[in-house]
Design a protein around this motif. Structure first.
Motif, short mmCIF file in Angstrom:
data_model
loop_
_atom_site.label_atom_id
_atom_site.label_comp_id
_atom_site.label_asym_id
_atom_site.label_seq_id
_atom_site.Cartn_x
_atom_site.Cartn_y
_atom_site.Cartn_z
N MET A 1 17.38 -3.82 3.62
CA MET A 1 15.82 -2.69 3.09
C MET A 1 14.73 -3.06 3.60
O MET A 1 14.28 -3.70 4.42
N LEU B 1 16.74 -7.26 -2.46
CA LEU B 1 16.61 -8.53 -2.15
C LEU B 1 16.36 -8.97 -0.99
O LEU B 1 17.47 -7.75 -0.30
N LYS C 1 16.16 -17.00 3.62
CA LYS C 1 16.25 -17.34 4.54
C LYS C 1 16.15 -18.90 5.15
O LYS C 1 15.44 -19.49 4.36
N ASN D 1 14.22 -13.12 0.28
CA ASN D 1 15.12 -14.02 1.00
C ASN D 1 14.80 -14.54 2.27
O ASN D 1 15.74 -13.59 2.99
N HIS E 1 25.82 -15.87 -2.09
CA HIS E 1 25.03 -14.55 -0.80
C HIS E 1 26.40 -14.31 0.52
O HIS E 1 26.53 -15.48 0.64
N GLY F 1 20.12 -5.30 1.91
CA GLY F 1 20.72 -5.38 3.04
C GLY F 1 20.10 -4.40 4.00
O GLY F 1 19.83 -2.91 3.58
N GLY G 1 15.44 -9.78 3.17
CA GLY G 1 15.75 -10.96 3.53
C GLY G 1 14.57 -10.32 4.93
O GLY G 1 13.72 -11.16 4.57
N GLU H 1 26.42 -14.88 3.38
CA GLU H 1 26.23 -16.16 4.57
C GLU H 1 26.67 -17.14 3.48
O GLU H 1 27.31 -17.94 4.34
P1 PGA Z 1 18.12 -8.65 4.88
O1 PGA Z 1 18.99 -9.62 4.34
O2 PGA Z 1 17.33 -7.21 4.44
O3 PGA Z 1 17.45 -9.04 6.39
O4 PGA Z 1 19.48 -7.25 5.73
C1 PGA Z 1 19.16 -9.13 2.82
C2 PGA Z 1 19.95 -10.97 2.09
O5 PGA Z 1 20.49 -11.08 3.17
O6 PGA Z 1 19.91 -10.93 1.26
#
Ligand code: PGA
Length: 248
Positions: free
Chosen positions: A212, A230, A11, A9, A94, A210, A232, A96
């Protein structure tokens, strides 16, 4: 055994030049990966992702979509438009989007349905905030988020979807859920769905998201109900992302 899915992701990150290098790096390293790999890129870069990844083992998708099919919705992007650019996946709900753009459970359910109606596979994000976890209502929150979608589309719709458990307090914070904390919620999600349809629950990919990264992916992915990630921040660095794909 369930297949695993590692999805990036991005973003609101990237540029044509940066993406060129990142996609080339991921493509070069992904050969022979046993897991399914995808990247969810910003809308303007879908054409670039399609051009670079078409015919490869890597799927691509978007991070959001409109619940509407077409019309006077300035600034919105429909599911059919995403299909036009070869998207397989779209992230829906998501945290956000929920917290910064006011997306309610009901709206997320509408978006989920719009995605599936166009043939996209929604990656439905669920997860609790820190205060909800501390208040002991993690399962209640996750159940409510799932129920909104199940109530609208039916449990069978989850057969063609992915769920991502993303504790809000772990996203972008460097604070990962422990494998036990994550597994507990993943098992809760699968158990809840199994109560409605055991076959759907058994086949459902439930990703963890989160913070990862390469260094913690293996122990998270070793949990019986964690079927991928997933990703980020770590999806913006080819070696990190590839190491997570390998761990899966
Ligand atoms: P992160 O985000 O790996 O940067 O914590 C995960 C996400 O928001 O999908």
């Amino acid at each position: 055994m369930r297949r695993k899915l590692v999805a990036g992701n991005w973003k609101m990150h990237g540029s044509l030049t940066e993406n060129e290098a990142l996609l080339a790096g991921v493509l070069a390293g992904v050969a022979g990966a046993k897991t399914e790999v995808a990247v969810c890129v910003p809308f303007p870069y879908l054409a670039q992702a399609q051009a670079k990844l078409n015919g490869s083992a890597i799927a691509w998708g978007a991070q959001n979509l409109s619940q509407h099919g077409k019309g006077a919705f300035t600034g919105e992007v429909s599911a059919a438009m995403l299909r036009d650019f070869g998207c397989k996946y779209v992230i829906v709900g998501h945290s956000e989007r929920r917290s910064l753009y006011g997306e309610t459970d009901a709206l997320v359910a509408e978006k989920f349905e719009a995605a599936q109606a166009a043939g996209l596979v929604p990656i439905l994000c669920v997860g609790e905030t820190l205060s909800e976890r501390e208040g002991g209502i993690t399962e209640e929150v996750v159940a409510r988020q799932l129920d909104a979608v199940i109530g609208k589309s039916g449990v069978g719709a989850l057969a063609d979807a992915v769920v991502a458990y993303e504790p809000v307090w772990a996203i972008g914070t460097g604070k990962t859920a422990t494998p036990q904390q994550a597994q507990e919620v993943h098992a809760f999600i699968r158990g809840k769905i199994a109560g409605l349809d055991p076959a759907v629950a058994e086949g459902l990919i439930i990703q963890y998201g989160g913070s990862m990264k390469a260094s913690n992916a293996a122990e998270l992915l070793a949990q019986p109900d964690i079927d991928g990630g997933l990703i980020g921040g770590a999806s913006l660095v080819a070696e990190e992302f590839l190491a997570i794909c390998k761990a899966a």
